[in-house]
Design an enzyme around this catalytic site. Structure first.
Site, PDB file in Angstrom:
ATOM      1  N   MET A 101       0.831  -1.200   0.000  1.00  0.00           N
ATOM      2  CA  MET A 101       0.000   0.000   0.000  1.00  0.00           C
ATOM      3  C   MET A 101       0.870   1.257   0.000  1.00  0.00           C
ATOM      4  O   MET A 101       0.389   2.355   0.286  1.00  0.00           O
ATOM      5  CB  MET A 101      -0.952   0.006   1.197  1.00  0.00           C
ATOM      6  CG  MET A 101      -2.007  -1.086   1.131  1.00  0.00           C
ATOM      7  SD  MET A 101      -3.526  -0.706   2.036  1.00  0.00           S
ATOM      8  CE  MET A 101      -2.919  -0.461   3.689  1.00  0.00           C
ATOM      9  N   TYR A 120       4.119   3.927   0.820  1.00  0.00           N
ATOM     10  CA  TYR A 120       4.896   4.513   1.904  1.00  0.00           C
ATOM     11  C   TYR A 120       5.936   3.492   2.356  1.00  0.00           C
ATOM     12  O   TYR A 120       5.959   3.037   3.501  1.00  0.00           O
ATOM     13  CB  TYR A 120       4.019   4.988   3.050  1.00  0.00           C
ATOM     14  CG  TYR A 120       4.589   6.231   3.711  1.00  0.00           C
ATOM     15  CD1 TYR A 120       4.488   7.467   3.068  1.00  0.00           C
ATOM     16  CD2 TYR A 120       5.247   6.168   4.923  1.00  0.00           C
ATOM     17  CE1 TYR A 120       5.044   8.602   3.638  1.00  0.00           C
ATOM     18  CE2 TYR A 120       5.804   7.296   5.496  1.00  0.00           C
ATOM     19  CZ  TYR A 120       5.699   8.515   4.851  1.00  0.00           C
ATOM     20  OH  TYR A 120       6.263   9.634   5.404  1.00  0.00           O
ATOM     21  N   HIS A 144       9.293  -3.567   3.268  1.00  0.00           N
ATOM     22  CA  HIS A 144       8.901  -3.782   1.872  1.00  0.00           C
ATOM     23  C   HIS A 144      10.112  -4.107   1.004  1.00  0.00           C
ATOM     24  O   HIS A 144      10.061  -4.989   0.134  1.00  0.00           O
ATOM     25  CB  HIS A 144       8.219  -2.533   1.313  1.00  0.00           C
ATOM     26  CG  HIS A 144       6.974  -2.127   2.019  1.00  0.00           C
ATOM     27  ND1 HIS A 144       6.898  -0.982   2.778  1.00  0.00           N
ATOM     28  CD2 HIS A 144       5.745  -2.705   2.091  1.00  0.00           C
ATOM     29  CE1 HIS A 144       5.681  -0.867   3.276  1.00  0.00           C
ATOM     30  NE2 HIS A 144       4.964  -1.897   2.881  1.00  0.00           N
ATOM     31  N   ASP A 166       2.057  -9.021   9.644  1.00  0.00           N
ATOM     32  CA  ASP A 166       0.633  -9.349   9.686  1.00  0.00           C
ATOM     33  C   ASP A 166       0.497 -10.839   9.412  1.00  0.00           C
ATOM     34  O   ASP A 166       0.172 -11.272   8.304  1.00  0.00           O
ATOM     35  CB  ASP A 166      -0.155  -8.535   8.669  1.00  0.00           C
ATOM     36  CG  ASP A 166      -1.657  -8.612   8.919  1.00  0.00           C
ATOM     37  OD1 ASP A 166      -2.094  -9.580   9.572  1.00  0.00           O
ATOM     38  OD2 ASP A 166      -2.390  -7.719   8.468  1.00  0.00           O
TER      39      ASP A 166
END
Length: 276
Positions: A26, A28, A33, A145
């Site tokens: 998503m 930012y 990442h 997550d």
């Protein structure tokens, strides 16, 4: 690096390219990442990253409108990391008719799903769309997550999706705080206080390894987190992983997961402990 915004352009770029490693985000971007990109580059001929703030996974009182966005920054980071194709669609592109959604029947009513009804329906809906567009060989997800990873693995198995899901480790600050796009919402004091979350999780994992009862470990973990200033506990759970069912003495892999709400940021974190 090619930047594309439409399904047709994406499909054209991804014709006869060999193996594809896919990193959905998503935006930012942070080191977490970028670690997924590095893993994808090591195993595939081409790396595709998507940046899309998916509205269907946000509830009516959540932070969709203020979710951090900076495409120019993300573009530079993605290019430097070696992303080959950056897919940057808008909502109209991803939901042209919005006539169907994925519904999660098991595993979505615990942990984050208990306080965010419909969240994982939105997650799996957009993941389904992205998998159909990219058709990756492998897809890379961080274990911060862990519930999301487990549900995506279940979706892939249940729907016979031809993609390998790669679990990737949580990337942390030196303090132990899990890297997150939402960390930008924390004050300097909250950032320091939030590092106690990981310390508490590590203590809980150690207690399980020493043979302490699950209920006692959960109670001590909850007491430990309750002492973090200016925060409230959303949940403290220990679950069988990846089934997300109640942990028992027969569980070989346990997920110790927490969510803590600060003034402007809800932080999740976890550790996984394997018996033996």
């Amino acid at each position: 690096m090619n930047i594309v915004t439409t399904p047709n352009d994406l499909r054209e770029l991804l014709t006869d390219v060999g193996t594809i490693g896919f990193v959905p985000t998503m935006g930012y971007l942070h080191e977490g990442h970028l670690s997924l990109v590095a893993a994808a580059k090591s195993e595939n001929d081409l790396v595709v990253m998507s940046i899309f703030v998916n509205p269907t996974q946000f509830g009516p009182n959540e932070d969709l409108d203020r979710y951090p966005r900076d495409f120019e920054r993300d573009e530079a980071l993605a290019r430097e990391a070696g992303v080959d194709v950056l897919f940057y669609p808008n909502t109209e592109t991803m939901y042209p008719l919005d006539m169907a959604r994925v519904t999660v029947r098991t595993g979505a009513d615990v942990l984050c799903g208990a306080s965010r009804p419909g969240h994982f329906d939105g997650v799996l809906t957009v993941v389904s769309k992205l998998f159909n567009l990219v058709r990756p060989t492998r897809a890379y997800f961080g274990l911060k997550d862990a519930q999301q990873v487990a549900l995506i693995e279940g979706y892939v198995e249940d729907y016979f999706v031809p993609v390998e899901i790669r679990r990737c480790p949580i990337i942390r600050e030196e303090s132990g705080l899990a890297k997150s796009s939402r960390n930008v919402y924390l004050s300097e004091t909250e950032t320091s206080d939030a590092s106690d979350i990981n310390r508490a999780l590590m203590e809980a994992r150690g207690a399980l390894a020493q043979g302490e009862a699950i209920r006692d470990v959960m109670a001590r973990l909850e007491d430990r987190l309750a002492n973090i200033p200016n925060s409230t506990i959303d949940y403290v759970e220990i679950k069988d992983y990846p089934t997300l069912t109640e942990a028992t003495l027969a569980s070989t892999e346990l997920l110790i997961a927490v969510a803590v709400q600060f003034e402007r940021a809800r932080l999740i974190d976890n550790v996984i402990w394997k018996r033996g």
